[in-house]
Design a protein around this motif. Structure first.
Motif, PDB file in Angstrom:
ATOM      1  N   PHE A 147       0.846  -1.186   0.000  1.00  0.00           N
ATOM      2  CA  PHE A 147       0.000   0.000   0.000  1.00  0.00           C
ATOM      3  C   PHE A 147       0.885   1.241   0.000  1.00  0.00           C
ATOM      4  O   PHE A 147       2.005   1.220   0.509  1.00  0.00           O
ATOM      5  CB  PHE A 147      -0.900   0.024   1.232  1.00  0.00           C
ATOM      6  N   ARG A 148       0.375   2.317  -0.583  1.00  0.00           N
ATOM      7  CA  ARG A 148       1.089   3.583  -0.497  1.00  0.00           C
ATOM      8  C   ARG A 148       0.935   4.146   0.914  1.00  0.00           C
ATOM      9  O   ARG A 148       0.102   3.691   1.700  1.00  0.00           O
ATOM     10  CB  ARG A 148       0.543   4.580  -1.521  1.00  0.00           C
ATOM     11  N   GLU A 149       1.701   5.152   1.222  1.00  0.00           N
ATOM     12  CA  GLU A 149       1.643   5.759   2.551  1.00  0.00           C
ATOM     13  C   GLU A 149       0.288   6.393   2.835  1.00  0.00           C
ATOM     14  O   GLU A 149      -0.089   6.572   3.986  1.00  0.00           O
ATOM     15  CB  GLU A 149       2.750   6.812   2.703  1.00  0.00           C
ATOM     16  N   ASP A 150      -0.472   6.738   1.755  1.00  0.00           N
ATOM     17  CA  ASP A 150      -1.792   7.341   1.967  1.00  0.00           C
ATOM     18  C   ASP A 150      -2.882   6.299   2.177  1.00  0.00           C
ATOM     19  O   ASP A 150      -4.071   6.628   2.270  1.00  0.00           O
ATOM     20  CB  ASP A 150      -2.164   8.250   0.792  1.00  0.00           C
ATOM     21  N   GLY A 151      -2.499   5.006   2.256  1.00  0.00           N
ATOM     22  CA  GLY A 151      -3.450   3.950   2.549  1.00  0.00           C
ATOM     23  C   GLY A 151      -4.097   3.312   1.333  1.00  0.00           C
ATOM     24  O   GLY A 151      -4.929   2.419   1.473  1.00  0.00           O
ATOM     25  N   VAL A 152      -3.728   3.738   0.132  1.00  0.00           N
ATOM     26  CA  VAL A 152      -4.299   3.181  -1.095  1.00  0.00           C
ATOM     27  C   VAL A 152      -3.383   2.087  -1.628  1.00  0.00           C
ATOM     28  O   VAL A 152      -2.165   2.272  -1.703  1.00  0.00           O
ATOM     29  CB  VAL A 152      -4.479   4.280  -2.172  1.00  0.00           C
TER      30      VAL A 152
END
Length: 451
Positions: free
Chosen positions: A228-233
Protein backbone atom coordinates in the motif's frame (compact mmCIF):
# COMPACT_ATOMS: atom_id res chain seq x y z
CA UNK A 1 25.10 -6.73 24.50
CA UNK A 2 24.29 -4.13 21.86
CA UNK A 3 27.66 -2.38 22.32
CA UNK A 4 29.48 -5.68 21.89
CA UNK A 5 27.53 -6.43 18.72
CA UNK A 6 28.32 -2.98 17.30
CA UNK A 7 32.02 -3.53 17.99
CA UNK A 8 31.91 -6.88 16.19
CA UNK A 9 30.26 -5.30 13.15
CA UNK A 10 32.74 -2.42 13.17
CA UNK A 11 35.66 -4.85 13.30
CA UNK A 12 34.09 -6.96 10.57
CA UNK A 13 33.56 -4.03 8.21
CA UNK A 14 36.51 -1.86 9.25
CA UNK A 15 38.63 -2.69 6.22
CA UNK A 16 37.44 -2.65 2.62
CA UNK A 17 40.44 -4.77 1.64
CA UNK A 18 39.61 -7.45 4.22
CA UNK A 19 36.02 -7.64 3.00
CA UNK A 20 37.19 -7.94 -0.61
CA UNK A 21 39.60 -10.73 0.34
CA UNK A 22 36.74 -12.61 2.03
CA UNK A 23 34.65 -12.34 -1.13
CA UNK A 24 37.57 -13.32 -3.41
CA UNK A 25 38.29 -16.47 -1.39
CA UNK A 26 34.64 -17.35 -0.86
CA UNK A 27 34.53 -20.13 -3.47
CA UNK A 28 38.17 -21.22 -3.99
CA UNK A 29 41.74 -20.90 -2.81
CA UNK A 30 44.00 -18.31 -4.50
CA UNK A 31 47.64 -17.39 -4.37
CA UNK A 32 48.96 -13.89 -3.86
CA UNK A 33 49.27 -13.25 -7.62
CA UNK A 34 45.60 -14.10 -8.18
CA UNK A 35 44.54 -11.86 -5.30
CA UNK A 36 46.62 -8.95 -6.57
CA UNK A 37 45.19 -9.35 -10.08
CA UNK A 38 41.64 -9.18 -8.71
CA UNK A 39 42.11 -6.60 -5.98
CA UNK A 40 44.87 -4.40 -7.34
CA UNK A 41 47.25 -2.62 -4.97
CA UNK A 42 50.62 -3.77 -3.69
CA UNK A 43 51.54 -7.30 -2.64
CA UNK A 44 52.81 -6.08 0.70
CA UNK A 45 49.48 -4.44 1.57
CA UNK A 46 47.54 -7.60 0.68
CA UNK A 47 49.99 -9.82 2.59
CA UNK A 48 49.65 -7.59 5.66
CA UNK A 49 45.83 -7.94 5.51
CA UNK A 50 46.17 -11.73 5.08
CA UNK A 51 48.37 -11.97 8.21
CA UNK A 52 45.78 -10.02 10.24
CA UNK A 53 43.00 -12.27 8.93
CA UNK A 54 45.05 -15.34 9.72
CA UNK A 55 45.51 -14.10 13.31
CA UNK A 56 41.69 -13.72 13.46
CA UNK A 57 41.25 -17.32 12.22
CA UNK A 58 39.55 -16.18 9.01
CA UNK A 59 42.27 -17.26 6.53
CA UNK A 60 44.65 -20.22 6.38
CA UNK A 61 47.41 -21.08 3.92
CA UNK A 62 47.59 -24.34 1.95
CA UNK A 63 49.53 -25.64 -1.06
CA UNK A 64 47.25 -23.74 -3.46
CA UNK A 65 47.69 -20.44 -1.67
CA UNK A 66 45.22 -18.87 0.72
CA UNK A 67 41.78 -20.23 1.69
CA UNK A 68 39.03 -19.35 4.13
CA UNK A 69 38.64 -21.19 7.38
CA UNK A 70 35.18 -22.38 8.40
CA UNK A 71 34.77 -19.15 10.35
CA UNK A 72 35.90 -17.19 7.30
CA UNK A 73 33.39 -19.02 5.07
CA UNK A 74 30.56 -18.20 7.46
CA UNK A 75 31.48 -14.51 7.58
CA UNK A 76 31.96 -14.40 3.79
CA UNK A 77 28.48 -15.88 3.35
CA UNK A 78 26.99 -13.28 5.67
CA UNK A 79 28.86 -10.48 3.95
CA UNK A 80 27.74 -11.66 0.52
CA UNK A 81 24.10 -11.74 1.66
CA UNK A 82 24.30 -8.27 3.23
CA UNK A 83 25.84 -6.76 0.10
CA UNK A 84 23.27 -8.43 -2.15
CA UNK A 85 20.43 -7.08 0.00
CA UNK A 86 21.89 -3.57 0.09
CA UNK A 87 22.38 -3.58 -3.69
CA UNK A 88 18.78 -4.68 -4.27
CA UNK A 89 17.48 -1.99 -1.92
CA UNK A 90 19.53 0.65 -3.72
CA UNK A 91 18.08 -0.41 -7.07
CA UNK A 92 14.65 0.86 -6.00
CA UNK A 93 15.07 3.25 -3.04
CA UNK A 94 11.96 5.25 -3.97
CA UNK A 95 9.84 2.08 -3.93
CA UNK A 96 10.69 1.32 -0.30
CA UNK A 97 10.53 4.98 0.78
CA UNK A 98 7.05 5.60 -0.66
CA UNK A 99 5.26 2.44 0.44
CA UNK A 100 3.96 1.19 3.78
CA UNK A 101 6.02 -1.78 5.04
CA UNK A 102 4.35 -1.92 8.47
CA UNK A 103 2.49 -5.05 7.32
CA UNK A 104 5.76 -7.00 7.39
CA UNK A 105 6.54 -8.08 10.97
CA UNK A 106 10.01 -7.14 12.31
CA UNK A 107 11.25 -10.73 12.40
CA UNK A 108 10.65 -11.02 8.64
CA UNK A 109 11.95 -7.53 7.87
CA UNK A 110 15.24 -8.71 9.37
CA UNK A 111 15.21 -11.57 6.84
CA UNK A 112 14.11 -9.49 3.85
CA UNK A 113 17.31 -10.51 2.09
CA UNK A 114 15.75 -13.92 1.46
CA UNK A 115 13.50 -12.28 -1.13
CA UNK A 116 16.49 -10.99 -3.08
CA UNK A 117 18.16 -14.38 -3.55
CA UNK A 118 16.22 -14.99 -6.73
CA UNK A 119 14.98 -13.59 -10.01
CA UNK A 120 12.82 -10.52 -9.40
CA UNK A 121 10.06 -9.30 -11.70
CA UNK A 122 8.72 -5.82 -10.99
CA UNK A 123 6.89 -3.10 -12.86
CA UNK A 124 8.42 0.14 -14.06
CA UNK A 125 6.93 3.45 -15.27
CA UNK A 126 6.86 2.26 -18.89
CA UNK A 127 5.13 -1.01 -17.95
CA UNK A 128 3.14 -0.32 -14.74
CA UNK A 129 1.27 -3.64 -14.95
CA UNK A 130 4.13 -5.92 -16.00
CA UNK A 131 4.28 -7.96 -12.79
CA UNK A 132 0.45 -8.07 -12.56
CA UNK A 133 0.18 -9.60 -16.04
CA UNK A 134 3.04 -12.00 -15.33
CA UNK A 135 1.34 -13.02 -12.07
CA UNK A 136 -1.79 -14.19 -13.88
CA UNK A 137 0.18 -16.37 -16.27
CA UNK A 138 2.28 -17.85 -13.43
CA UNK A 139 -0.81 -18.57 -11.31
CA UNK A 140 -2.21 -20.54 -14.25
CA UNK A 141 0.67 -23.00 -13.80
CA UNK A 142 0.71 -23.17 -9.99
CA UNK A 143 -0.34 -26.25 -7.99
CA UNK A 144 -0.72 -24.45 -4.67
CA UNK A 145 -1.84 -20.86 -3.99
CA UNK A 146 -2.01 -19.19 -0.60
CA UNK A 147 -3.09 -15.57 -0.65
CA UNK A 148 -3.49 -12.67 1.76
CA UNK A 149 -6.00 -10.27 0.18
CA UNK A 150 -6.96 -7.02 1.93
CA UNK A 151 -7.64 -5.71 -1.60
CA UNK A 152 -9.00 -7.39 -4.73
CA UNK A 153 -6.20 -7.25 -7.29
CA UNK A 154 -8.38 -9.04 -9.85
CA UNK A 155 -11.86 -7.83 -10.86
CA UNK A 156 -14.90 -9.70 -9.58
CA UNK A 157 -15.35 -11.44 -12.91
CA UNK A 158 -11.83 -12.84 -12.97
CA UNK A 159 -11.60 -16.63 -13.02
CA UNK A 160 -7.93 -16.80 -11.92
CA UNK A 161 -8.79 -18.62 -8.69
CA UNK A 162 -11.74 -20.65 -10.00
CA UNK A 163 -9.57 -21.95 -12.83
CA UNK A 164 -6.93 -23.00 -10.29
CA UNK A 165 -9.51 -25.02 -8.35
CA UNK A 166 -10.82 -26.69 -11.49
CA UNK A 167 -7.41 -27.97 -12.49
CA UNK A 168 -6.86 -29.40 -8.99
CA UNK A 169 -4.69 -26.71 -7.40
CA UNK A 170 -4.98 -26.11 -3.66
CA UNK A 171 -6.33 -22.64 -2.88
CA UNK A 172 -6.19 -20.98 0.55
CA UNK A 173 -7.56 -17.42 0.63
CA UNK A 174 -7.23 -15.13 3.63
CA UNK A 175 -9.55 -12.11 3.32
CA UNK A 176 -10.51 -9.06 5.33
CA UNK A 177 -14.15 -8.32 6.15
CA UNK A 178 -14.11 -5.40 3.71
CA UNK A 179 -13.07 -7.63 0.80
CA UNK A 180 -15.75 -10.22 1.55
CA UNK A 181 -18.32 -7.54 0.72
CA UNK A 182 -17.20 -7.60 -2.92
CA UNK A 183 -18.13 -11.28 -3.15
CA UNK A 184 -21.80 -10.48 -2.56
CA UNK A 185 -23.97 -8.94 -5.26
CA UNK A 186 -26.17 -5.91 -4.52
CA UNK A 187 -29.21 -8.20 -4.13
CA UNK A 188 -27.47 -10.06 -1.30
CA UNK A 189 -26.65 -13.16 -3.37
CA UNK A 190 -23.17 -14.68 -3.43
CA UNK A 191 -21.32 -14.16 -6.71
CA UNK A 192 -22.25 -17.24 -8.83
CA UNK A 193 -18.68 -18.00 -9.92
CA UNK A 194 -17.31 -17.69 -6.40
CA UNK A 195 -20.15 -19.81 -5.03
CA UNK A 196 -18.88 -22.74 -7.10
CA UNK A 197 -15.59 -22.68 -5.22
CA UNK A 198 -17.22 -24.02 -2.04
CA UNK A 199 -17.89 -27.30 -3.86
CA UNK A 200 -14.16 -28.01 -4.14
CA UNK A 201 -12.34 -29.93 -1.40
CA UNK A 202 -9.11 -28.15 -2.33
CA UNK A 203 -10.55 -24.75 -1.37
CA UNK A 204 -10.21 -22.93 1.94
CA UNK A 205 -11.55 -19.48 2.76
CA UNK A 206 -10.60 -17.65 5.95
CA UNK A 207 -11.29 -14.30 7.56
CA UNK A 208 -8.54 -12.30 9.26
CA UNK A 209 -9.24 -9.71 11.92
CA UNK A 210 -5.78 -8.21 11.44
CA UNK A 211 -5.21 -4.97 9.59
CA UNK A 212 -3.37 -6.51 6.66
CA UNK A 213 -1.41 -3.80 4.86
CA UNK A 214 -0.03 -5.89 2.03
CA UNK A 215 -1.13 -8.28 -0.69
CA UNK A 216 0.65 -11.63 -0.69
CA UNK A 217 0.50 -14.72 -2.86
CA UNK A 218 2.68 -17.73 -2.18
CA UNK A 219 2.94 -20.70 -4.54
CA UNK A 220 5.34 -23.64 -4.73
CA UNK A 221 7.76 -21.61 -6.87
CA UNK A 222 7.30 -17.87 -6.31
CA UNK A 223 6.03 -15.10 -4.04
CA UNK A 224 4.00 -12.07 -5.14
CA UNK A 225 4.20 -9.11 -2.75
CA UNK A 226 2.22 -5.88 -3.23
CA UNK A 227 2.28 -2.89 -0.91
CA UNK A 228 0.00 0.00 0.00
CA UNK A 229 1.09 3.58 -0.50
CA UNK A 230 1.64 5.76 2.55
CA UNK A 231 -1.79 7.34 1.97
CA UNK A 232 -3.45 3.95 2.55
CA UNK A 233 -4.30 3.18 -1.09
CA UNK A 234 -3.16 -0.14 -2.54
CA UNK A 235 -0.68 0.38 -5.37
CA UNK A 236 -1.28 -2.25 -8.04
CA UNK A 237 2.01 -1.33 -9.73
CA UNK A 238 3.95 -2.17 -6.54
CA UNK A 239 3.35 -5.89 -7.03
CA UNK A 240 6.69 -7.68 -7.31
CA UNK A 241 7.38 -11.36 -8.04
CA UNK A 242 10.24 -13.16 -6.28
CA UNK A 243 11.10 -16.67 -7.44
CA UNK A 244 13.05 -19.42 -5.73
CA UNK A 245 13.12 -21.53 -2.60
CA UNK A 246 14.34 -18.78 -0.24
CA UNK A 247 11.60 -16.40 -1.35
CA UNK A 248 8.92 -19.10 -0.95
CA UNK A 249 10.18 -19.88 2.57
CA UNK A 250 9.99 -16.20 3.50
CA UNK A 251 6.55 -15.80 1.93
CA UNK A 252 5.23 -18.90 3.69
CA UNK A 253 6.28 -17.50 7.06
CA UNK A 254 4.50 -14.23 6.26
CA UNK A 255 1.32 -16.05 5.23
CA UNK A 256 1.39 -18.13 8.44
CA UNK A 257 1.86 -14.94 10.46
CA UNK A 258 -1.50 -13.65 9.20
CA UNK A 259 -3.22 -17.03 9.07
CA UNK A 260 -2.69 -17.58 12.79
CA UNK A 261 -5.89 -16.56 14.55
CA UNK A 262 -7.96 -16.42 11.37
CA UNK A 263 -11.38 -18.11 11.23
CA UNK A 264 -12.87 -20.28 8.52
CA UNK A 265 -15.61 -18.87 6.30
CA UNK A 266 -18.46 -20.73 4.63
CA UNK A 267 -21.20 -19.55 2.32
CA UNK A 268 -23.70 -19.03 5.15
CA UNK A 269 -21.28 -16.94 7.21
CA UNK A 270 -20.41 -14.81 4.15
CA UNK A 271 -24.08 -13.99 3.56
CA UNK A 272 -24.55 -13.08 7.25
CA UNK A 273 -21.60 -10.70 7.07
CA UNK A 274 -22.93 -9.11 3.88
CA UNK A 275 -26.32 -8.59 5.49
CA UNK A 276 -24.68 -6.96 8.50
CA UNK A 277 -22.60 -4.67 6.28
CA UNK A 278 -25.69 -3.52 4.35
CA UNK A 279 -27.55 -2.86 7.61
CA UNK A 280 -24.69 -0.72 8.96
CA UNK A 281 -24.50 1.17 5.66
CA UNK A 282 -28.25 1.83 5.78
CA UNK A 283 -28.00 3.12 9.36
CA UNK A 284 -25.12 5.41 8.42
CA UNK A 285 -27.10 6.72 5.45
CA UNK A 286 -30.08 7.34 7.75
CA UNK A 287 -27.86 9.43 10.02
CA UNK A 288 -26.82 11.54 7.08
CA UNK A 289 -23.35 10.04 7.14
CA UNK A 290 -21.82 9.28 3.78
CA UNK A 291 -18.36 8.07 2.91
CA UNK A 292 -17.66 7.58 -0.78
CA UNK A 293 -19.11 8.99 -3.97
CA UNK A 294 -20.99 12.24 -4.12
CA UNK A 295 -24.60 11.27 -3.24
CA UNK A 296 -25.89 13.91 -5.62
CA UNK A 297 -24.57 11.99 -8.59
CA UNK A 298 -27.11 10.31 -10.83
CA UNK A 299 -26.87 6.54 -10.44
CA UNK A 300 -27.89 6.14 -14.08
CA UNK A 301 -24.57 7.60 -15.21
CA UNK A 302 -22.29 4.95 -16.71
CA UNK A 303 -18.57 4.54 -17.29
CA UNK A 304 -17.63 3.29 -20.75
CA UNK A 305 -14.06 2.00 -21.06
CA UNK A 306 -12.74 1.55 -24.59
CA UNK A 307 -9.53 -0.46 -24.12
CA UNK A 308 -8.14 -3.37 -26.15
CA UNK A 309 -5.68 -4.50 -23.43
CA UNK A 310 -7.65 -6.93 -21.24
CA UNK A 311 -5.20 -6.62 -18.34
CA UNK A 312 -5.45 -2.84 -18.25
CA UNK A 313 -9.24 -3.05 -18.52
CA UNK A 314 -9.42 -5.47 -15.58
CA UNK A 315 -7.24 -3.21 -13.46
CA UNK A 316 -9.29 -0.10 -14.23
CA UNK A 317 -12.53 -1.97 -13.45
CA UNK A 318 -11.11 -3.06 -10.09
CA UNK A 319 -9.96 0.49 -9.28
CA UNK A 320 -13.50 1.78 -9.85
CA UNK A 321 -14.98 -1.03 -7.73
CA UNK A 322 -12.65 -0.33 -4.82
CA UNK A 323 -13.40 3.40 -5.03
CA UNK A 324 -17.03 2.61 -4.12
CA UNK A 325 -18.40 3.60 -7.52
CA UNK A 326 -22.06 2.63 -8.01
CA UNK A 327 -22.16 3.38 -11.71
CA UNK A 328 -22.54 0.83 -14.46
CA UNK A 329 -19.20 -0.14 -15.98
CA UNK A 330 -18.98 -1.27 -19.61
CA UNK A 331 -15.81 -2.49 -21.29
CA UNK A 332 -15.55 -2.33 -25.08
CA UNK A 333 -12.43 -3.51 -26.89
CA UNK A 334 -12.54 -1.49 -30.11
CA UNK A 335 -13.71 1.73 -31.74
CA UNK A 336 -16.50 0.09 -33.77
CA UNK A 337 -18.26 -1.36 -30.72
CA UNK A 338 -17.82 1.93 -28.84
CA UNK A 339 -19.45 3.95 -31.63
CA UNK A 340 -22.35 1.49 -31.75
CA UNK A 341 -22.88 1.64 -27.96
CA UNK A 342 -22.79 5.44 -27.95
CA UNK A 343 -25.33 5.62 -30.77
CA UNK A 344 -27.69 3.22 -29.00
CA UNK A 345 -27.49 5.16 -25.71
CA UNK A 346 -27.74 8.77 -26.91
CA UNK A 347 -30.42 9.63 -24.35
CA UNK A 348 -28.27 8.68 -21.36
CA UNK A 349 -25.52 10.42 -19.44
CA UNK A 350 -22.23 8.55 -19.56
CA UNK A 351 -18.50 9.13 -19.47
CA UNK A 352 -16.19 7.50 -22.02
CA UNK A 353 -12.60 6.63 -21.09
CA UNK A 354 -10.89 5.69 -24.35
CA UNK A 355 -7.39 4.45 -25.04
CA UNK A 356 -5.60 6.65 -27.57
CA UNK A 357 -4.45 3.67 -29.68
CA UNK A 358 -7.13 1.11 -30.57
CA UNK A 359 -7.02 -1.86 -32.97
CA UNK A 360 -9.33 -0.15 -35.48
CA UNK A 361 -8.53 3.52 -34.96
CA UNK A 362 -7.82 6.20 -32.38
CA UNK A 363 -9.74 7.16 -29.23
CA UNK A 364 -10.04 10.69 -30.57
CA UNK A 365 -12.07 9.35 -33.52
CA UNK A 366 -14.99 9.24 -31.07
CA UNK A 367 -15.12 13.05 -31.13
CA UNK A 368 -15.92 13.36 -34.83
CA UNK A 369 -15.08 16.91 -35.93
CA UNK A 370 -15.75 18.46 -32.53
CA UNK A 371 -13.65 21.27 -31.12
CA UNK A 372 -15.15 21.52 -27.63
CA UNK A 373 -16.63 19.00 -25.15
CA UNK A 374 -20.31 19.85 -25.67
CA UNK A 375 -19.91 19.28 -29.41
CA UNK A 376 -18.68 15.76 -28.68
CA UNK A 377 -22.03 14.98 -27.04
CA UNK A 378 -20.60 13.22 -23.98
CA UNK A 379 -17.64 13.70 -21.60
CA UNK A 380 -14.51 12.00 -22.94
CA UNK A 381 -11.23 11.16 -21.18
CA UNK A 382 -8.30 9.97 -23.30
CA UNK A 383 -6.02 7.30 -21.83
CA UNK A 384 -2.58 6.57 -23.23
CA UNK A 385 0.58 4.68 -22.33
CA UNK A 386 2.76 7.35 -23.89
CA UNK A 387 3.18 10.79 -22.34
CA UNK A 388 3.19 13.15 -25.31
CA UNK A 389 2.52 16.87 -25.37
CA UNK A 390 1.39 16.49 -28.98
CA UNK A 391 -1.27 13.91 -28.03
CA UNK A 392 -2.41 16.05 -25.09
CA UNK A 393 -2.89 19.11 -27.30
CA UNK A 394 -4.74 17.01 -29.90
CA UNK A 395 -7.00 15.59 -27.18
CA UNK A 396 -8.08 18.96 -25.83
CA UNK A 397 -8.47 20.50 -29.30
CA UNK A 398 -10.77 17.60 -30.21
CA UNK A 399 -13.09 18.22 -27.28
CA UNK A 400 -11.76 15.71 -24.73
CA UNK A 401 -12.22 16.81 -21.11
CA UNK A 402 -9.04 15.22 -19.78
CA UNK A 403 -5.91 13.31 -20.78
CA UNK A 404 -4.45 10.59 -18.51
CA UNK A 405 -1.15 8.75 -18.82
CA UNK A 406 -1.15 5.05 -17.93
CA UNK A 407 1.13 5.18 -14.92
CA UNK A 408 0.29 3.63 -11.57
CA UNK A 409 -0.49 6.90 -9.77
CA UNK A 410 -2.69 8.38 -12.51
CA UNK A 411 -4.69 5.18 -13.01
CA UNK A 412 -5.49 5.04 -9.30
CA UNK A 413 -6.98 8.54 -9.67
CA UNK A 414 -9.32 7.57 -12.55
CA UNK A 415 -12.48 7.38 -10.35
CA UNK A 416 -11.76 10.90 -9.06
CA UNK A 417 -11.03 12.14 -12.60
CA UNK A 418 -14.30 10.55 -13.79
CA UNK A 419 -16.32 12.23 -11.01
CA UNK A 420 -14.81 15.63 -11.78
CA UNK A 421 -15.40 15.21 -15.53
CA UNK A 422 -19.07 14.31 -14.99
CA UNK A 423 -19.56 17.20 -12.58
CA UNK A 424 -18.04 19.64 -15.10
CA UNK A 425 -20.22 18.11 -17.83
CA UNK A 426 -23.43 18.64 -15.83
CA UNK A 427 -22.46 22.25 -15.05
CA UNK A 428 -21.64 22.97 -18.69
CA UNK A 429 -24.83 21.39 -20.03
CA UNK A 430 -26.92 23.19 -17.37
CA UNK A 431 -25.27 26.52 -18.21
CA UNK A 432 -25.75 25.99 -21.94
CA UNK A 433 -29.40 25.04 -21.41
CA UNK A 434 -29.92 28.19 -19.35
CA UNK A 435 -28.20 30.29 -22.01
CA UNK A 436 -30.31 28.75 -24.75
CA UNK A 437 -33.45 29.44 -22.74
CA UNK A 438 -32.39 33.04 -22.21
CA UNK A 439 -31.70 33.49 -25.92
CA UNK A 440 -35.13 32.09 -26.78
CA UNK A 441 -36.76 34.44 -24.28
CA UNK A 442 -34.89 37.43 -25.67
CA UNK A 443 -35.80 36.41 -29.22
CA UNK A 444 -39.46 36.26 -28.24
CA UNK A 445 -39.30 39.72 -26.70
CA UNK A 446 -37.57 41.10 -29.76
CA UNK A 447 -40.03 39.61 -32.25
CA UNK A 448 -43.03 41.72 -33.43
CA UNK A 449 -46.18 41.27 -31.39
CA UNK A 450 -48.62 38.97 -33.12
CA UNK A 451 -52.34 39.77 -32.92
Amino acid sequence: MREKSVKLVRAFASSELRMNILLCLKNESKDIKDLQAELGGRNTTILHALRDMSDSDLVARDRDGYKLTNLGKLKAGLLSGILRTLNKLEERPGYWLNHDISGIPPVLLERIGMLFQSEIIFSDPSEPLKSHETLKSMLARSKSIRAVLPALIFPNGSDAFISALRRGSCLDLLLTEEVTGFLIASDGVLDPEFKKSFKFDNFRLRLSRDDMKLVLMVTESFVYLGLFREDGVYDIASGTIYTGECAVTWGTKLFEYYADGSVGLGEERLLEMASSQRRVAAEMAGDGHFDGEDPSLDGSEAIILVEDDVGHAALIHRIFEESGSRREFHHLANLRDALRWIEENRGRTFLVIADYLLPDGCGLDLTGNAERPLEVGFPLVILTGYGSEKIAVAAFKSGAMDYVIKDAESMQKLPEIAREALQKWRKRTSRDSAEEGLKSLEAEKASPLKI
